[in-house]
Scaffold this motif. Sequence first.
Motif, PDB file in Angstrom:
ATOM      1  N   ASP A   1       0.711  -1.215  -0.059  1.00  0.00           N
ATOM      2  CA  ASP A   1       0.061  -0.059   0.106  1.00  0.00           C
ATOM      3  C   ASP A   1       0.995   1.250  -0.049  1.00  0.00           C
ATOM      4  O   ASP A   1       0.428   2.447  -0.335  1.00  0.00           O
ATOM      5  CB  ASP A   1      -0.887   0.077   1.121  1.00  0.00           C
ATOM      6  CG  ASP A   1      -1.952  -0.855   0.991  1.00  0.00           C
ATOM      7  OD1 ASP A   1      -2.180  -1.428  -0.020  1.00  0.00           O
ATOM      8  OD2 ASP A   1      -2.496  -1.079   2.300  1.00  0.00           O
ATOM      9  N   ALA A   2       2.235   1.094   0.419  1.00  0.00           N
ATOM     10  CA  ALA A   2       2.899   2.106   0.546  1.00  0.00           C
ATOM     11  C   ALA A   2       4.597   1.520   0.387  1.00  0.00           C
ATOM     12  O   ALA A   2       4.762   0.750   0.935  1.00  0.00           O
ATOM     13  CB  ALA A   2       2.803   3.042   1.796  1.00  0.00           C
ATOM     14  N   LEU A   3       5.234   2.333  -0.226  1.00  0.00           N
ATOM     15  CA  LEU A   3       6.716   2.098  -0.525  1.00  0.00           C
ATOM     16  C   LEU A   3       7.448   3.238  -0.175  1.00  0.00           C
ATOM     17  O   LEU A   3       7.651   4.192  -0.965  1.00  0.00           O
ATOM     18  CB  LEU A   3       7.098   1.389  -1.954  1.00  0.00           C
ATOM     19  CG  LEU A   3       8.370   1.142  -2.271  1.00  0.00           C
ATOM     20  CD1 LEU A   3       8.892  -0.005  -1.503  1.00  0.00           C
ATOM     21  CD2 LEU A   3       8.592   0.712  -3.818  1.00  0.00           C
TER      22      LEU A   3
ATOM     23  N   ALA B   1      -0.326   0.711   7.859  1.00  0.00           N
ATOM     24  CA  ALA B   1       0.277  -0.407   6.668  1.00  0.00           C
ATOM     25  C   ALA B   1       1.120  -1.179   7.480  1.00  0.00           C
ATOM     26  O   ALA B   1       1.190  -2.312   6.970  1.00  0.00           O
ATOM     27  CB  ALA B   1       0.765   0.408   5.683  1.00  0.00           C
ATOM     28  N   ILE B   2       1.804  -0.957   8.458  1.00  0.00           N
ATOM     29  CA  ILE B   2       2.606  -1.823   9.039  1.00  0.00           C
ATOM     30  C   ILE B   2       1.943  -2.957   9.696  1.00  0.00           C
ATOM     31  O   ILE B   2       2.339  -3.939   9.412  1.00  0.00           O
ATOM     32  CB  ILE B   2       3.562  -1.082   9.969  1.00  0.00           C
ATOM     33  CG1 ILE B   2       4.523  -0.282   9.559  1.00  0.00           C
ATOM     34  CG2 ILE B   2       4.170  -1.962  11.141  1.00  0.00           C
ATOM     35  CD1 ILE B   2       5.190   0.794  10.459  1.00  0.00           C
ATOM     36  N   GLU B   3       0.905  -2.651  10.330  1.00  0.00           N
ATOM     37  CA  GLU B   3      -0.170  -3.753  11.022  1.00  0.00           C
ATOM     38  C   GLU B   3      -0.598  -4.559   9.765  1.00  0.00           C
ATOM     39  O   GLU B   3      -0.832  -5.750  10.147  1.00  0.00           O
ATOM     40  CB  GLU B   3      -1.346  -2.952  11.819  1.00  0.00           C
ATOM     41  CG  GLU B   3      -0.967  -2.268  12.801  1.00  0.00           C
ATOM     42  CD  GLU B   3      -1.924  -1.534  13.467  1.00  0.00           C
ATOM     43  OE1 GLU B   3      -3.290  -1.722  13.261  1.00  0.00           O
ATOM     44  OE2 GLU B   3      -1.696  -0.760  14.437  1.00  0.00           O
ATOM     45  N   ALA B   4      -0.772  -3.971   8.790  1.00  0.00           N
ATOM     46  CA  ALA B   4      -1.386  -4.993   7.737  1.00  0.00           C
ATOM     47  C   ALA B   4      -0.162  -5.653   7.015  1.00  0.00           C
ATOM     48  O   ALA B   4      -0.551  -6.279   6.078  1.00  0.00           O
ATOM     49  CB  ALA B   4      -2.411  -4.141   6.641  1.00  0.00           C
ATOM     50  N   GLU B   5       1.017  -5.486   7.279  1.00  0.00           N
ATOM     51  CA  GLU B   5       2.301  -5.964   6.515  1.00  0.00           C
ATOM     52  C   GLU B   5       2.193  -5.437   5.035  1.00  0.00           C
ATOM     53  O   GLU B   5       2.647  -6.280   3.959  1.00  0.00           O
ATOM     54  CB  GLU B   5       2.168  -7.433   6.441  1.00  0.00           C
ATOM     55  CG  GLU B   5       2.394  -7.803   8.147  1.00  0.00           C
ATOM     56  CD  GLU B   5       2.565  -9.437   8.296  1.00  0.00           C
ATOM     57  OE1 GLU B   5       2.123 -10.153   7.116  1.00  0.00           O
ATOM     58  OE2 GLU B   5       2.901  -9.865   9.409  1.00  0.00           O
ATOM     59  N   ARG B   6       1.876  -4.291   4.929  1.00  0.00           N
ATOM     60  CA  ARG B   6       1.830  -3.667   3.418  1.00  0.00           C
ATOM     61  C   ARG B   6       2.679  -2.298   3.499  1.00  0.00           C
ATOM     62  O   ARG B   6       2.520  -1.456   2.690  1.00  0.00           O
ATOM     63  CB  ARG B   6       0.486  -3.484   3.042  1.00  0.00           C
ATOM     64  CG  ARG B   6      -0.201  -4.549   3.033  1.00  0.00           C
ATOM     65  CD  ARG B   6      -1.942  -4.419   2.521  1.00  0.00           C
ATOM     66  NE  ARG B   6      -1.751  -4.194   1.034  1.00  0.00           N
ATOM     67  CZ  ARG B   6      -1.414  -4.948  -0.109  1.00  0.00           C
ATOM     68  NH1 ARG B   6      -1.249  -6.269   0.144  1.00  0.00           N
ATOM     69  NH2 ARG B   6      -1.432  -4.603  -1.276  1.00  0.00           N
ATOM     70  N   LEU B   7       3.488  -2.015   4.299  1.00  0.00           N
ATOM     71  CA  LEU B   7       4.548  -1.150   4.322  1.00  0.00           C
ATOM     72  C   LEU B   7       5.829  -1.338   4.042  1.00  0.00           C
ATOM     73  O   LEU B   7       6.321  -2.394   4.654  1.00  0.00           O
ATOM     74  CB  LEU B   7       4.547  -0.152   5.503  1.00  0.00           C
ATOM     75  CG  LEU B   7       5.300   1.210   5.470  1.00  0.00           C
ATOM     76  CD1 LEU B   7       4.710   2.129   4.598  1.00  0.00           C
ATOM     77  CD2 LEU B   7       5.558   1.777   6.761  1.00  0.00           C
TER      78      LEU B   7
END
Length: 245
Positions: A140-142, A209-215
């Motif tokens: 979701d974010a990079l 996003a960290i919680e969703a493992e998407r950062l």
Amino acid sequence: MVSPSTPFRPTRAMMLAAGLGKRMRPLTATTPKPLIEVAGKALIDHGLDRMAAAGITDVVVNVHYLADFVEVHVSHRSVPKPVISDERRQLLDTGGGLKKALPMLGPEPFLLMNSDSFWVEGATPNLELLIEAWDEARMDALLLLAPMVNAFGYDGHGDFFMTPNAEVRRRKERSVAPFVYAGVAILHPRLFEGAPDGPFSLNTLFDKAIEAERLFGVRMEGIWLHVGTPKAIREAEAAILESAL
């Protein structure tokens, strides 16, 4: 839409240029921080030039403090083509400013850059490293992350850790992290689903996003220069000269 076989390249970007620049006083008493010059060029133009080189065609620039100066300055550019997101009435912070601008950014992932993000390139342009690493299925974010050892003018304790597969984890209190956020990222608009109205920090969405493992993160090449004070301008210019030599 981009076909599965074609690597995605963002064509739209957001330039955050609405901050007050308090640490840059007295220079910012009469000049907004994005227009302060480093090595003969306004900070915001360093960023916009890098966007243009990376293929960005359209950029949303938010304005608040000394907004007229910023708006007039960017109006002279054609690549990337600027559109103003007006925050004169209320400063919305990083997250709120981005949420307000989403209708102008469209449904695709977009590039984000702070107007004072500044660096000396390594072997490969850092925006290319970021674009090449983007994976919409996982992210979701990079974030572009500068190693602390290559961060000049920065006196903090770092922001993030990065796992072997490039997932990002935030530094805990009273600890030191090896990477600092360089103020550049690729974001997917879905990151803002459920975001609050009004002012809020983008860090709130990074934590989600960290919680969703998407950062995720990309290690910056070259030298990151934190241009936060008048003294830091001289240090940045000296680092640029040394790099050129």
